[in-house]
Design a protein around this motif. Structure first.
Motif, PDB file in Angstrom:
ATOM      1  N   UNK A 180     -31.100  17.022  13.345  1.00  0.00           N
ATOM      2  CA  UNK A 180     -31.257  16.402  12.002  1.00  0.00           C
ATOM      3  C   UNK A 180     -31.933  15.128  12.069  1.00  0.00           C
ATOM      4  N   UNK A 181     -31.284  14.213  12.888  1.00  0.00           N
ATOM      5  CA  UNK A 181     -31.563  12.666  12.897  1.00  0.00           C
ATOM      6  C   UNK A 181     -32.694  12.583  13.691  1.00  0.00           C
ATOM      7  N   UNK A 182     -32.966  13.463  14.722  1.00  0.00           N
ATOM      8  CA  UNK A 182     -34.209  13.221  15.590  1.00  0.00           C
ATOM      9  C   UNK A 182     -35.501  13.593  14.975  1.00  0.00           C
ATOM     10  N   UNK A 183     -35.480  14.765  13.949  1.00  0.00           N
ATOM     11  CA  UNK A 183     -36.516  15.262  13.209  1.00  0.00           C
ATOM     12  C   UNK A 183     -36.818  14.127  12.049  1.00  0.00           C
ATOM     13  N   UNK A 184     -35.802  13.622  11.491  1.00  0.00           N
ATOM     14  CA  UNK A 184     -35.976  12.670  10.444  1.00  0.00           C
ATOM     15  C   UNK A 184     -36.850  11.325  11.131  1.00  0.00           C
ATOM     16  N   UNK A 201     -33.601   6.026   1.609  1.00  0.00           N
ATOM     17  CA  UNK A 201     -32.796   5.219   0.598  1.00  0.00           C
ATOM     18  C   UNK A 201     -33.597   5.159  -0.646  1.00  0.00           C
ATOM     19  N   UNK A 202     -34.998   5.575  -0.887  1.00  0.00           N
ATOM     20  CA  UNK A 202     -35.655   5.669  -2.232  1.00  0.00           C
ATOM     21  C   UNK A 202     -36.250   6.944  -2.644  1.00  0.00           C
ATOM     22  N   UNK A 203     -36.395   7.790  -1.613  1.00  0.00           N
ATOM     23  CA  UNK A 203     -37.002   9.113  -1.770  1.00  0.00           C
ATOM     24  C   UNK A 203     -36.452  10.156  -0.987  1.00  0.00           C
ATOM     25  N   UNK A 204     -35.052  10.417  -1.250  1.00  0.00           N
ATOM     26  CA  UNK A 204     -34.486  11.412  -0.440  1.00  0.00           C
ATOM     27  C   UNK A 204     -35.237  12.798  -0.297  1.00  0.00           C
ATOM     28  N   UNK A 260     -38.505  13.513  -0.381  1.00  0.00           N
ATOM     29  CA  UNK A 260     -39.514  13.421   0.388  1.00  0.00           C
ATOM     30  C   UNK A 260     -39.132  13.225   1.863  1.00  0.00           C
ATOM     31  N   UNK A 261     -38.111  12.625   2.044  1.00  0.00           N
ATOM     32  CA  UNK A 261     -37.461  12.476   3.379  1.00  0.00           C
ATOM     33  C   UNK A 261     -36.950  13.571   3.941  1.00  0.00           C
ATOM     34  N   UNK A 262     -36.233  14.366   3.162  1.00  0.00           N
ATOM     35  CA  UNK A 262     -35.697  15.857   3.661  1.00  0.00           C
ATOM     36  C   UNK A 262     -36.901  16.842   3.939  1.00  0.00           C
ATOM     37  N   UNK A 263     -37.855  16.944   2.980  1.00  0.00           N
ATOM     38  CA  UNK A 263     -38.931  17.906   3.340  1.00  0.00           C
ATOM     39  C   UNK A 263     -39.833  17.453   4.505  1.00  0.00           C
ATOM     40  N   UNK A 264     -40.080  16.121   4.796  1.00  0.00           N
ATOM     41  CA  UNK A 264     -40.641  15.812   6.017  1.00  0.00           C
ATOM     42  C   UNK A 264     -39.733  16.069   7.291  1.00  0.00           C
ATOM     43  N   UNK A 265     -38.793  16.002   7.146  1.00  0.00           N
ATOM     44  CA  UNK A 265     -37.839  16.307   8.340  1.00  0.00           C
ATOM     45  C   UNK A 265     -37.925  17.915   8.544  1.00  0.00           C
ATOM     46  N   UNK A 266     -37.786  18.450   7.216  1.00  0.00           N
ATOM     47  CA  UNK A 266     -37.760  20.232   7.568  1.00  0.00           C
ATOM     48  C   UNK A 266     -39.149  20.633   8.124  1.00  0.00           C
ATOM     49  N   UNK A 267     -40.074  19.731   7.888  1.00  0.00           N
ATOM     50  CA  UNK A 267     -41.551  20.176   8.522  1.00  0.00           C
ATOM     51  C   UNK A 267     -41.260  20.029   9.713  1.00  0.00           C
ATOM     52  N   UNK A 268     -40.851  18.959  10.276  1.00  0.00           N
ATOM     53  CA  UNK A 268     -40.793  18.657  11.773  1.00  0.00           C
ATOM     54  C   UNK A 268     -40.052  20.016  12.452  1.00  0.00           C
ATOM     55  N   UNK A 302     -31.371  21.648   9.154  1.00  0.00           N
ATOM     56  CA  UNK A 302     -31.925  21.789   8.055  1.00  0.00           C
ATOM     57  C   UNK A 302     -31.009  21.472   6.752  1.00  0.00           C
ATOM     58  N   UNK A 303     -29.664  22.090   6.989  1.00  0.00           N
ATOM     59  CA  UNK A 303     -28.588  21.825   6.260  1.00  0.00           C
ATOM     60  C   UNK A 303     -28.010  20.459   6.155  1.00  0.00           C
ATOM     61  N   UNK A 304     -28.206  19.598   7.195  1.00  0.00           N
ATOM     62  CA  UNK A 304     -27.372  18.469   7.187  1.00  0.00           C
ATOM     63  C   UNK A 304     -27.866  17.395   6.111  1.00  0.00           C
ATOM     64  N   UNK A 305     -27.160  16.527   5.758  1.00  0.00           N
ATOM     65  CA  UNK A 305     -27.413  15.581   4.763  1.00  0.00           C
ATOM     66  C   UNK A 305     -28.301  14.455   5.148  1.00  0.00           C
ATOM     67  N   UNK A 306     -29.173  14.134   4.463  1.00  0.00           N
ATOM     68  CA  UNK A 306     -30.059  12.950   4.699  1.00  0.00           C
ATOM     69  C   UNK A 306     -29.375  11.769   4.027  1.00  0.00           C
ATOM     70  N   UNK A 307     -29.375  10.674   5.001  1.00  0.00           N
ATOM     71  CA  UNK A 307     -28.743   9.342   4.668  1.00  0.00           C
ATOM     72  C   UNK A 307     -29.300   8.848   3.078  1.00  0.00           C
ATOM     73  N   UNK A 308     -28.226   8.475   2.300  1.00  0.00           N
ATOM     74  CA  UNK A 308     -28.857   7.896   1.063  1.00  0.00           C
ATOM     75  C   UNK A 308     -29.070   5.987   1.003  1.00  0.00           C
TER      76      UNK A 308
END
Length: 708
Positions: free
Chosen positions: A199-203, A217-220, A222-230, A249-255
């Motif tokens: 998950x971290x690599x994809x982000x 930290x500002x748009x979680x 958008x960050x999650x959608x971009x990670x999932x596209x990768x 894809x279920x991993x938490x995005x840092x906030x």
């Protein structure tokens, strides 16, 4: 017909020659242009300065002059799975194209036209992105894209693929003032990029495409959608199993962003100041130990009280290398003047110098650990020391006197060995005490009447783990030996001889641990300065030396603070917190004889310096003095035969007979009332000679015997 064909051949040859000429001119022009307008690769390489520990782990980093975190990246320090994902997503033919990928450009153009002018995927290669990073353009345009393509060709001519990839991983934006995958990994995940999760690599693959719009930290979302596209692209390419894609894809995005490593701030600032031209400075510090002691300092701060700070120094006593140095409760703790490095502040050491006074007395053979001494009111030419608790213990052994840190016995011994001689031994350990105005050392230095830093005290105490020889401490910064070098202690003079050093360490090892403190097999000494301004505790095992100081940076008094109650518990907690397995103390040196009081020579059963006028009766005679040979003399003696030398004549003045001669710690003959003593050395070499009179007063010299 033949003529027509001949003309055609001539025209074709001429056209070919012209084409070759024009091609040559074009290549020549491109070569000249390439040389005249090279890509600004060097200008793009300003990096953050960093301070690392002995193993290369980051302790502290600093932003660049333009305010960016831009940490250098080594491909070996990046997770290989992340690199594979990056190339698969950004530039599949990275290792085969020459900087521009025509197929990717055609695909991007076709998608652009088919989707009504909407960009579906870019055609930029990683090399083209590097070109954009080293020469940023405010707006995207066709001329800008053509310039990137030309720069990409230039970059490919100058760098190999690994260097290009490394440059991208160093300069790519990841949101805010983060540039490079290493800075991004530390800021978003709190770890180096060598072990990233899927998950971290994809982000991190997705962020550089729109670093501000996708900042976690500002748009979680958008960050999650971009990670999932990768991740979905990796699934379509068959590079990652679907089950792993679901889990990632279920991993938490840092906030939020994490703070950059900020350990050993005082040491780091000083090291960079000493080496202003170095981008990276390597210290002897161990990152794990440093972090544990800094955590202890922060946790302890609320319990200390307002405005109190603390400092700690942990050293490997056998190498002199500093493993951890905590200058305050926190360098940003303004209420406690945290910016001041209290490991280097010169303060009164209280009773922490007493062990060296006792060591000199043992070395001179004017006292034994079992020698009795009076702890009673005494007047030393107007100087009247009193104990910390204002009481007196009466007649005690030197073991008890040192373990209880009694003041009057320490002053009696210091008067006998001499303050100047004590200072000279400190100089052997590389330490100069800060003396009061006038500079004349008096008896008060034995109780803290001089200045010394915590770092210097720890340096002095390394003598107890090195057979009496102190090692100069180093943290790896400029002006000290390197990480791989070892100090040569053979050429240095010891602070104390082996036997005296061992005796002192053995006594300190018998001091009970503070109440409610963990039991740790260490020897230690505490100290409290005049006016309750400084609390000290210095401890050691068979290898490591740890010093603790507590007080206010402005030197204001703190009623109720003391070494035993305030600093000593921290010392024991710190030893436990480090996780270092205690090292056993060294065994007694060869030749050392441990005697009960009843087995001592009569003159060693009770100590009497004869210099004070209170508590013990003063002698009417002057103390003994060795007038020949003088201190440090080199004396040549004739050889009588194999292993035998002619006697050395020792001449005395003062004192009260009979006199006893002690050579190298052992009595060598029966007492004599004569002031001329003949002594036959065992052989050539260094010797310590002590003469003790009937009242227990002594005089000593060190000489070197040469055989002729």
């Amino acid at each position: 017909m033949i003529r027509v064909r001949a003309r055609l051949v001539k025209r074709t040859a001429a056209a070919g020659a012209l084409l070759v000429l024009l091609s040559g001119l074009a290549l020549w022009g491109l070569e000249r242009a390439d040389r005249a307008y090279p890509p600004p690769l060097d200008a793009s390489r300003e990096m953050s300065r960093e301070v690392v520990d002995r193993d290369g782990q980051l302790l502290r980093a600093y932003t660049t002059e333009d305010g960016y975190w831009r940490l250098p990246v080594d491909l070996e320090g990046v997770d290989p799975d992340y690199i594979k994902m990056l190339i698969a997503y950004e530039d599949r033919r990275f290792f085969t194209h020459l900087g521009v990928d025509p197929l990717a450009m055609l695909r991007a153009a076709g998608q652009f036209l088919a989707n009504g002018g909407r960009i579906v995927s870019g055609g930029s290669t990683i090399t083209m992105q590097v070109a954009r990073l080293i020469e940023p353009r405010a707006k995207r345009s066709l001329p800008a894209k053509l310039r990137q393509m030309a720069r990409a060709f230039q970059i490919e001519r100058r760098l190999d693929k690994r260097e290009i990839l490394q440059l991208y991983l160093t300069l790519a934006p990841y949101g805010g003032n983060l540039e490079g995958v290493r800075a991004a990994s530390l800021a978003w995940f709190g770890r180096d990029p060598n072990k990233l999760s899927l998950s971290q690599s994809a982000l991190l693959v997705a962020l550089p495409q729109a670093p501000e719009a996708r900042r976690p930290d500002r748009n979680r979302d958008a960050a999650e959608k971009a990670r999932n596209r990768v991740l979905e692209r990796m699934r379509e390419a068959g590079l990652i199993p679907p089950s792993e894609i679901v889990r990632a894809s279920a991993a938490t995005i840092p906030d939020g962003r994490r703070a950059m490593p900020d350990l050993a701030a005082h040491l780091a600032d000083r090291a960079l100041g000493a080496q202003p031209d170095d981008r990276k400075v390597v210290l002897t510090v161990d990152r794990t130990l440093q972090a544990r002691l800094e955590n202890l300092a922060r946790e302890t701060a609320p319990r200390l009280g307002p405005k109190l700070s603390l400092a700690m120094v942990l050293a490997d006593g056998r190498s002199g290398k500093i493993l951890a140095s905590v200058g305050s409760t926190g360098h940003l703790d303004a209420a406690r003047a945290g910016a001041i490095d209290m490991t280097r502040a010169v303060r009164s050491p209280g009773s922490t110098l007493k062990p060296f006074i006792y060591g000199l007395a043992f070395e001179d053979a004017i006292a034994d650990p079992q020698t009795l001494i009076d702890d009673a009111p005494a007047d030393f030419a107007g100087y009247r020391p009193r104990n910390f608790d204002r009481g007196y213990a009466g007649e005690v052994s030197l073991v008890e006197a040192l373990q209880m840190s009694l003041n009057v016995p320490a002053v009696r011994l210091l008067e006998a060995v001499g303050p100047h001689r004590l200072l000279s031994r400190f100089r052997r350990g590389g330490i100069e005490l800060d003396l009061p105005p006038g500079g004349a050392p008096g008896l008060a230095i034995g109780l803290g009447g001089a200045g010394v830093s915590l770092r210097d005290l720890v340096q002095l105490y390394t003598s107890f783990v090195n057979d009496g020889t102190a090692l100069v401490l180093t943290d790896g910064a400029a002006g000290s030996f390197g990480l791989g070098d070892e100090p040569d202690i053979r050429s240095r003079q010891p602070v104390l001889d082996k036997q005296a050093s061992w005796r002192v360490g053995d006594i300190l090892a018998g001091v009970d641990a503070p109440q409610n403190s963990p039991r740790v097999a260490i020897a230690y000494k505490t100290g409290t300065s005049y006016g309750y301004r400084d609390a000290w505790a210095i401890g050691f095992d068979g290898r490591y030396v740890l010093g603790v100081w507590v007080g206010r940076a402005d030197a204001a008094p703190v009623p109720g603070m003391s070494g035993i109650a305030t600093a000593a518990p921290l010392l024991f907690d710190a030893f436990v917190r480090t996780g270092i397995k205690p090292v056993a103390f060294a065994s007694a040196p060869p030749g050392l004889v441990v005697r009960a009081r009843r087995d001592l020579p009569f003159a060693l059963r009770k100590f009497g310096s004869g210099g004070e006028t209170g508590g013990m009766s003063a002698s009417a005679s002057t103390p003994p003095r060795i007038v020949y040979p003088p201190q440090g003399a080199r004396v040549a003696l004739n050889a009588r035969g194999p292993g035998r030398l002619t006697p050395l004549v020792i001449k005395l003045q003062g004192g009260a007979g009979p006199y006893r001669l002690i050579a190298n710690g052992a009595p060598v003959q029966r007492p004599s009332r004569r002031k001329i003593i003949n002594w036959i050395p065992d052989g050539p070499g260094a010797s310590n000679l002590t003469v003790m009179d009937a009242e227990g007063r002594a005089a000593s010299v060190s000489v070197f015997i040469d055989a002729e």
